[in-house]
Scaffold this motif. Structure first.
Motif, PDB file in Angstrom:
ATOM      1  N   LEU A 184       0.875  -1.325  -0.883  1.00  0.00           N
ATOM      2  CA  LEU A 184      -0.521  -0.455  -0.064  1.00  0.00           C
ATOM      3  C   LEU A 184       1.041   0.953  -0.009  1.00  0.00           C
ATOM      4  O   LEU A 184       2.447   1.432   0.644  1.00  0.00           O
ATOM      5  CB  LEU A 184      -1.385   0.327   0.871  1.00  0.00           C
ATOM      6  N   ARG A 185       0.155   1.772  -1.099  1.00  0.00           N
ATOM      7  CA  ARG A 185       1.233   4.133  -0.528  1.00  0.00           C
ATOM      8  C   ARG A 185       0.050   4.262  -0.013  1.00  0.00           C
ATOM      9  O   ARG A 185      -0.624   5.017   0.267  1.00  0.00           O
ATOM     10  CB  ARG A 185       1.302   3.771  -1.996  1.00  0.00           C
ATOM     11  N   ILE A 186       0.693   4.805   1.682  1.00  0.00           N
ATOM     12  CA  ILE A 186       0.181   5.990   2.345  1.00  0.00           C
ATOM     13  C   ILE A 186       0.787   7.163   2.684  1.00  0.00           C
ATOM     14  O   ILE A 186       1.760   6.700   3.516  1.00  0.00           O
ATOM     15  CB  ILE A 186      -0.380   4.866   3.883  1.00  0.00           C
ATOM     16  N   LEU A 188     -15.503  -0.181   4.469  1.00  0.00           N
ATOM     17  CA  LEU A 188     -16.230  -1.342   3.376  1.00  0.00           C
ATOM     18  C   LEU A 188     -15.087  -1.248   1.640  1.00  0.00           C
ATOM     19  O   LEU A 188     -15.375  -1.409   0.876  1.00  0.00           O
ATOM     20  CB  LEU A 188     -17.452  -0.523   3.136  1.00  0.00           C
ATOM     21  N   LEU A 189     -14.274  -0.746   2.334  1.00  0.00           N
ATOM     22  CA  LEU A 189     -13.224  -0.926   0.843  1.00  0.00           C
ATOM     23  C   LEU A 189     -12.178  -1.889   1.486  1.00  0.00           C
ATOM     24  O   LEU A 189     -11.514  -1.972   2.494  1.00  0.00           O
ATOM     25  CB  LEU A 189     -12.195   0.366   1.094  1.00  0.00           C
ATOM     26  N   PRO A 190     -12.096  -2.799   0.920  1.00  0.00           N
ATOM     27  CA  PRO A 190     -10.891  -4.239   0.966  1.00  0.00           C
ATOM     28  C   PRO A 190     -10.439  -3.912   0.180  1.00  0.00           C
ATOM     29  O   PRO A 190      -9.785  -3.067  -0.896  1.00  0.00           O
ATOM     30  CB  PRO A 190     -12.002  -5.320   0.011  1.00  0.00           C
ATOM     31  N   VAL A 191      -9.023  -4.207   1.546  1.00  0.00           N
ATOM     32  CA  VAL A 191      -7.505  -3.770   1.108  1.00  0.00           C
ATOM     33  C   VAL A 191      -7.211  -3.762   0.026  1.00  0.00           C
ATOM     34  O   VAL A 191      -6.199  -3.576  -0.877  1.00  0.00           O
ATOM     35  CB  VAL A 191      -6.851  -3.683   2.342  1.00  0.00           C
ATOM     36  N   GLY A 192      -7.785  -5.500  -0.349  1.00  0.00           N
ATOM     37  CA  GLY A 192      -6.843  -6.022  -2.206  1.00  0.00           C
ATOM     38  C   GLY A 192      -7.346  -5.196  -3.071  1.00  0.00           C
ATOM     39  O   GLY A 192      -7.080  -5.823  -4.244  1.00  0.00           O
ATOM     40  N   THR A 193      -8.429  -4.756  -3.422  1.00  0.00           N
ATOM     41  CA  THR A 193      -8.957  -3.488  -4.065  1.00  0.00           C
ATOM     42  C   THR A 193      -8.195  -2.003  -4.213  1.00  0.00           C
ATOM     43  O   THR A 193      -8.360  -1.787  -5.266  1.00  0.00           O
ATOM     44  CB  THR A 193     -10.086  -3.620  -4.033  1.00  0.00           C
ATOM     45  N   ILE A 194      -7.652  -1.751  -3.373  1.00  0.00           N
ATOM     46  CA  ILE A 194      -6.562  -1.213  -3.850  1.00  0.00           C
ATOM     47  C   ILE A 194      -5.886  -0.468  -4.613  1.00  0.00           C
ATOM     48  O   ILE A 194      -5.419   0.256  -5.544  1.00  0.00           O
ATOM     49  CB  ILE A 194      -6.185  -0.405  -2.467  1.00  0.00           C
ATOM     50  N   GLY A 195      -4.416  -1.419  -4.648  1.00  0.00           N
ATOM     51  CA  GLY A 195      -4.049  -1.615  -5.536  1.00  0.00           C
ATOM     52  C   GLY A 195      -2.940  -0.647  -5.624  1.00  0.00           C
ATOM     53  O   GLY A 195      -2.470   0.011  -4.441  1.00  0.00           O
ATOM     54  N   ARG A 210      -2.481   2.557  -6.037  1.00  0.00           N
ATOM     55  CA  ARG A 210      -3.774   4.040  -6.213  1.00  0.00           C
ATOM     56  C   ARG A 210      -2.924   4.541  -4.233  1.00  0.00           C
ATOM     57  O   ARG A 210      -2.832   4.085  -3.577  1.00  0.00           O
ATOM     58  CB  ARG A 210      -5.522   4.074  -5.374  1.00  0.00           C
ATOM     59  N   ALA A 211      -3.258   5.966  -4.654  1.00  0.00           N
ATOM     60  CA  ALA A 211      -2.203   6.374  -3.325  1.00  0.00           C
ATOM     61  C   ALA A 211      -3.154   6.675  -2.063  1.00  0.00           C
ATOM     62  O   ALA A 211      -4.156   7.361  -2.312  1.00  0.00           O
ATOM     63  CB  ALA A 211      -1.647   7.838  -3.826  1.00  0.00           C
ATOM     64  N   ILE A 212      -3.172   6.152  -1.297  1.00  0.00           N
ATOM     65  CA  ILE A 212      -3.730   6.072  -0.296  1.00  0.00           C
ATOM     66  C   ILE A 212      -3.214   7.859   0.921  1.00  0.00           C
ATOM     67  O   ILE A 212      -2.196   7.416   1.376  1.00  0.00           O
ATOM     68  CB  ILE A 212      -4.330   5.666   0.881  1.00  0.00           C
ATOM     69  N   THR A 213      -4.555   8.619   1.111  1.00  0.00           N
ATOM     70  CA  THR A 213      -3.940   9.614   2.171  1.00  0.00           C
ATOM     71  C   THR A 213      -5.152   9.752   3.179  1.00  0.00           C
ATOM     72  O   THR A 213      -5.762   9.254   3.011  1.00  0.00           O
ATOM     73  CB  THR A 213      -3.839  11.161   1.154  1.00  0.00           C
ATOM     74  N   THR A 214      -3.996  10.496   4.211  1.00  0.00           N
ATOM     75  CA  THR A 214      -4.752   9.619   5.522  1.00  0.00           C
ATOM     76  C   THR A 214      -4.781  10.661   6.698  1.00  0.00           C
ATOM     77  O   THR A 214      -4.078  11.480   5.622  1.00  0.00           O
ATOM     78  CB  THR A 214      -5.111   8.584   6.607  1.00  0.00           C
ATOM     79  N   ILE A 215      -6.037  11.150   7.315  1.00  0.00           N
ATOM     80  CA  ILE A 215      -5.896  12.644   7.783  1.00  0.00           C
ATOM     81  C   ILE A 215      -4.492  12.803   8.421  1.00  0.00           C
ATOM     82  O   ILE A 215      -3.810  13.761   8.110  1.00  0.00           O
ATOM     83  CB  ILE A 215      -6.901  12.445   9.207  1.00  0.00           C
ATOM     84  N   GLU A 216      -3.770  12.089   8.499  1.00  0.00           N
ATOM     85  CA  GLU A 216      -2.174  11.952   9.440  1.00  0.00           C
ATOM     86  C   GLU A 216      -1.385  12.931   7.729  1.00  0.00           C
ATOM     87  O   GLU A 216      -0.039  13.234   8.275  1.00  0.00           O
ATOM     88  CB  GLU A 216      -1.810  11.017   9.870  1.00  0.00           C
ATOM     89  N   GLY A 217      -1.222  12.847   6.437  1.00  0.00           N
ATOM     90  CA  GLY A 217      -0.844  13.047   5.713  1.00  0.00           C
ATOM     91  C   GLY A 217      -1.744  14.223   5.339  1.00  0.00           C
ATOM     92  O   GLY A 217      -0.505  14.696   3.789  1.00  0.00           O
ATOM     93  N   ILE A 218      -2.884  14.510   5.797  1.00  0.00           N
ATOM     94  CA  ILE A 218      -3.577  15.539   4.887  1.00  0.00           C
ATOM     95  C   ILE A 218      -3.282  17.283   5.201  1.00  0.00           C
ATOM     96  O   ILE A 218      -3.163  17.826   3.913  1.00  0.00           O
ATOM     97  CB  ILE A 218      -4.830  15.968   5.448  1.00  0.00           C
TER      98      ILE A 218
END
Lengths: 721, 151
Positions: free
Chosen positions: B4-6, B59-66, B68-76
């Motif tokens: 994952l790219r987080i 509801l987002l299965p982690v296996g479907t993310i591929g 795509r770049a994930i941004t969370t509140i810690e990185g916003i």
């Protein structure tokens, strides 16, 4: 009343271990509070209750007896202390008080509790005196060094000044010179005109870490080695676990352990997902017990029957019976449903239990009770139970209970590792401690456009009898009658009585707005009905009976003016007014609502005028009223918990709805400047919104709403002017 | 292993592909800023970004993310609109208990990403999926408008 001593103590108190050990040589001021509920001087218990600590670097640590759940109390309490201490506010650091009733009890309730919109009211004078006593000691220390009269010194922003000689000293430098000094018993307090912090909208101390994900709520506790659990209690209140088939659940990846207790089943896993999957895979047979057939119909039948009984008189003025027997008797009954709290942070508690210690991470409004329940279950002494009180993701009364801590500790007794027990939202809604159903019966007679006779019977559960038994006296629940026995209108003959009726099956508890919720809704709706009967404008009708309540009259006038009361509105729109004196604050609220042909309601605007005495942080007061109004609108528009076969029928936000931003009206809050002692504010908006909205809907449609939530079918197809 | 790219970092996690991203973030990676509120995408407390688009991580299965770049509140805060929203949130004292606010900030930032000057209707449409029990909506509305005006 003060017994303050300055010491150069290091960690002299166990409760101070964490900070004290790190600081050392700190100025430590304990102070005593009078116990507001003590019956007489002999039984008055004096105990240190809150602390100010100043270290040699000048850091001022304020130990917070009250817990932060979004109401801004950390900032507000810090402002009160810092004002009288004359500290620089940016030097102030907060530390949450550990569980200890002897030190940190709320002066009103005598236990460590944050609730009833009472923090500022309860601690206003004690905290000012604590700050002033600390300041006096620092002045005394500097005056001795300089060999001057303390009266010739002044303080500002954490420093003592002697202007005549041009000398000054920081509080930090004075810390070591306070040893052996005795704090004054009755330090002079600042006059309100000299307040520097109080009255300013200072920035909140708790919010910077709430925009970046850094803040730690109870649910975020991650002690080393933590495991994750979720649970199912018997869906029928009072039921027990029968049989559990865990063959499938046990084989799921990440599932570690199935815990079966008398009344609940929990699954422990490597993460919450595994725990949830495991719980869903269990086949549980419940022994449903005596409530298995209870439905909402049973609840209402019982409540309505109880409301026909004579109650215990809470207040009697003049001759109500006589006054009600002359002229037309106007009667109405109002009913409020069960409500869940639905805090955004679902119930949770993390516990690490070993043979001789218990460590708990939780957000609680009743810290000492959290510790006590763990002690009771584990048999460990209180000092072996450490409670980390983390920030609260919504309290609203739910976290005045400790059932989540009770369950988590009992689960932890079966688990070798630290365990974080997180309830699903479904479990949270279905095993709440609910705002009780209430039925309020009102009757009145009118003469000359005024009320001459008034009877109000309140029927409902007594939360006080369970939650604070010593306060339940002579059959009267002081919460259930709040804002009814002390009705602000000038009525010559009135009677208010209370019938305690405990609903079947459902546990009941405090919910934001508490007793005034039902009373203000019933009284202000009925006042509107009476105004129409009297042929008077609802504002004028109320105003004419507020001769003994000038502060309420002032907010009424302000709200009416700001809302444009009396200005014409288009068809299907109406304005409604509601007044209240709840929680020591005086509030008038005007709601403006539109009802469409399908009966759907659009709340367009709400205007509240507020006199809450001296305002410590105006922006926080405005925020609390805004949020409280929305909480009340949610209840009026959507809120109802029902039961069938002993089970709560709602489960999540799709069937227990919340107001959302696209339904939120414009909200205006106008504060009245006052020199009176501060009132409570956190719950006031919640009690204000439903009657104001109901009265607006009557004005728009001619339909009188006597039950919440608002039944749209009563409004649908209504042809209006 | 799932990669994952987080918040700009690559993270490898050994979890089932059907595990929702929410629990990977919170319980596996310790990124607890993303919140659990309902588990059925009704409240928005768990909102994160995938390539700048808001999604409900519960509801987002982690296996479907591929990829795509994930941004969370810690990185916003590292994104220009995220920083603007955070500042406006503090300037207007939007926050009360704060529990829903990670999700609110993620949704508001995503709104500005596609609609630099949102009107009330835009705000309603973008933010109606985020519940705030403390009732901070009035200030959320003002703060989004202020952030949009800021440079």
């Amino acid at each position: 009343m003060f017994d303050a001593t300055a010491t150069r103590a290091g960690p002299t108190r166990r409760t101070f271990l964490k900070a004290g050990a790190a600081v050392g040589g700190a100025f430590l001021l304990g102070f005593h509070l009078p116990s507001a509920m003590a019956a007489n001087a002999e039984t008055t218990v004096f105990a240190p209750n809150a602390f100010i600590r100043i270290d040699r670097q000048g850091k001022v640590t304020l130990i917070m007896p009250q817990v932060e759940m979004g109401q801004g109390i950390y900032t507000t309490v810090a402002m009160i202390l810092a004002e009288e201490l004359d500290a620089a506010f940016d030097q102030v650091v907060l530390e949450a008080a550990p569980p200890n009733d002897a030190l940190y009890a709320n002066p009103t309730f005598r236990i460590q509790v944050t609730g009833n919109s009472n923090s500022v009211r309860a601690f206003w004078l004690p905290l000012r005196k604590a700050g002033a006593a600390a300041r006096a000691l620092l002045v005394e220390a500097s005056a001795r060094i300089w060999q001057v009269d303390p009266a010739t010194c002044r303080t500002d922003s954490g420093e003592v000044f002697h202007d005549a000689s041009g000398r000054k000293a920081s509080y930090a430098a004075l810390v070591e010179h306070t040893a052996g000094l005795t704090a004054p018993a009755d330090p002079p307090l600042k006059s309100t005109a000299n307040f520097k912090l109080i009255g300013q909208s200072l920035k909140r101390l708790d919010t910077p870490d709430k925009v970046n994900g850094k803040v730690i709520y109870g649910i975020d506790a991650m002690p080393p080695g933590v495991t994750f659990a979720t649970l199912a209690a018997c869906p029928v209140f009072g039921g027990k676990v029968g049989h559990v088939d865990d063959s499938k659940a046990k084989s799921l990846p990440g599932v570690r352990q199935i815990v079966v207790l008398d009344d609940l089943v929990a699954v422990v896993g490597d993460h919450m997902w595994a725990a949830r999957q495991g719980l869903e895979a269990l086949k549980i047979t419940w022994v449903e017990g005596p409530n298995a057939a209870v439905s909402s119909d049973d609840v209402w039948k019982q409540l309505r029957a109880a409301s026909e009984k004579e109650g215990v008189t809470a207040r009697s003025v003049g001759d109500a019976t006589g006054a009600l027997s002359k002229g037309e008797l106007i009667e109405a009954a109002y009913e409020l449903p069960f409500l869940a709290h639905a805090t955004m942070e679902p119930m949770n508690c993390t516990v690490h239990l070993t043979a001789d210690s218990c460590e708990i991470w939780v957000g609680s409004q009743v810290l000492s009770r959290a510790q006590a329940v763990a002690a009771k279950i584990t048999g460990l002494p209180l000092e072996k139970i450490t409670v980390h009180n983390l920030l609260i993701g919504g309290g609203f009364g739910r976290r005045l209970e400790v059932d989540h801590i009770d369950k988590a500790v009992r689960i932890a007794q079966q688990v070798a590792a630290p365990v974080k027990v997180v309830w699903t939202r479904e479990e949270d809604i279905r095993h709440d401690v609910y705002r009780p159903v209430y039925r309020d019966r009102l009757s009145a007679t009118l003469s000359g456009g005024r009320i001459v006779g008034w009877k109000h019977r309140i029927t409902g559960s007594s939360i006080i009898a369970r939650w604070l038994p010593p306060a339940f006296q002579k059959g009267i629940d002081i919460d259930a009658i709040d804002s009814a026995a002390d009705i602000p209108y000038d009525i010559p003959n009135l009677s208010v009585d209370y019938v305690r009726d405990e609903p079947p099956a459902m546990p009941t508890g405090f919910w934001r707005g508490v007793g005034p919720n039902n009373n203000v809704f019933a009284i202000e709706s009925f006042m509107d009905e009476l105004a129409r009967k009297a042929g008077k404008d609802p504002v004028a009708f109320r105003r004419d009976m507020l001769g003994k309540a000038p502060r309420l009259q002032a907010v009424l006038d302000l709200a009416a003016a700001k809302a444009g009361w009396g200005n014409p509105l288009p068809p299907r729109m109406g304005r409604g007014i509601a007044l209240q004196t709840s929680f020591g604050s005086y509030i008038a609220t005007v709601a403006e609502a539109e009802v469409d042909e399908a009966g759907e309601i659009r709340v367009r605007r709400i205007v509240s005028a507020v006199d809450t005495g001296i305002v410590v942080n105006p922006d926080t007061v405005v925020a609390q009223v805004q949020g409280g109004l929305i909480f009340g609108l949610t209840a009026a528009l959507y809120g109802e918990i029902t039961i069938d076969r002993g089970r709560v029928q709602q489960s999540n936000f799709h069937d227990y709805r919340m107001l959302r931003i696209d339904q939120t009206p414009a909200i205006e809050v106008h504060l009245i400047k006052s020199g009176e002692a501060p009132g409570g504010i956190g719950e006031t908006g919640t009690t204000a919104a439903p009657p104001a909205l109901g009265n607006a809907i009557f004005a728009a449609t001619g339909v009188r709403l006597r039950r919440l939530p608002i039944d749209r079918s009563l409004l649908a197809g209504r042809k209006v002017g | 292993m799932i990669n994952l790219r987080i918040n700009g970092d690559m993270r490898a996690v050994d979890v089932p592909g059907d595990m929702p991203l929410l629990w990977v973030l919170r319980d596996i990676l310790g990124l607890t800023g993303t919140k659990f509120g309902c588990g059925i995408a009704q409240c928005g407390a768990c909102t994160v970004h995938l390539d700048g688009i808001p999604v409900r991580s519960c509801l987002l299965p982690v296996g479907t993310i591929g990829e795509r770049a994930i941004t969370t509140i810690e990185g916003i805060a590292e994104t220009p609109n995220g920083a603007k929203i955070q500042k406006a949130w503090l300037d207007l004292e939007v926050i009360q208990c704060g529990y829903c606010q990670s999700g609110q900030i993620m949704s508001a930032t995503a709104l500005l990403n596609v609609t630099p000057n949102p009107d009330d209707a835009d705000i309603d449409a973008a933010m109606a999926g985020n519940i705030c029990r403390c009732g901070t909506y009035v200030r959320i509305r003002e703060a989004i408008k202020q952030a949009a005006k800021s440079v």
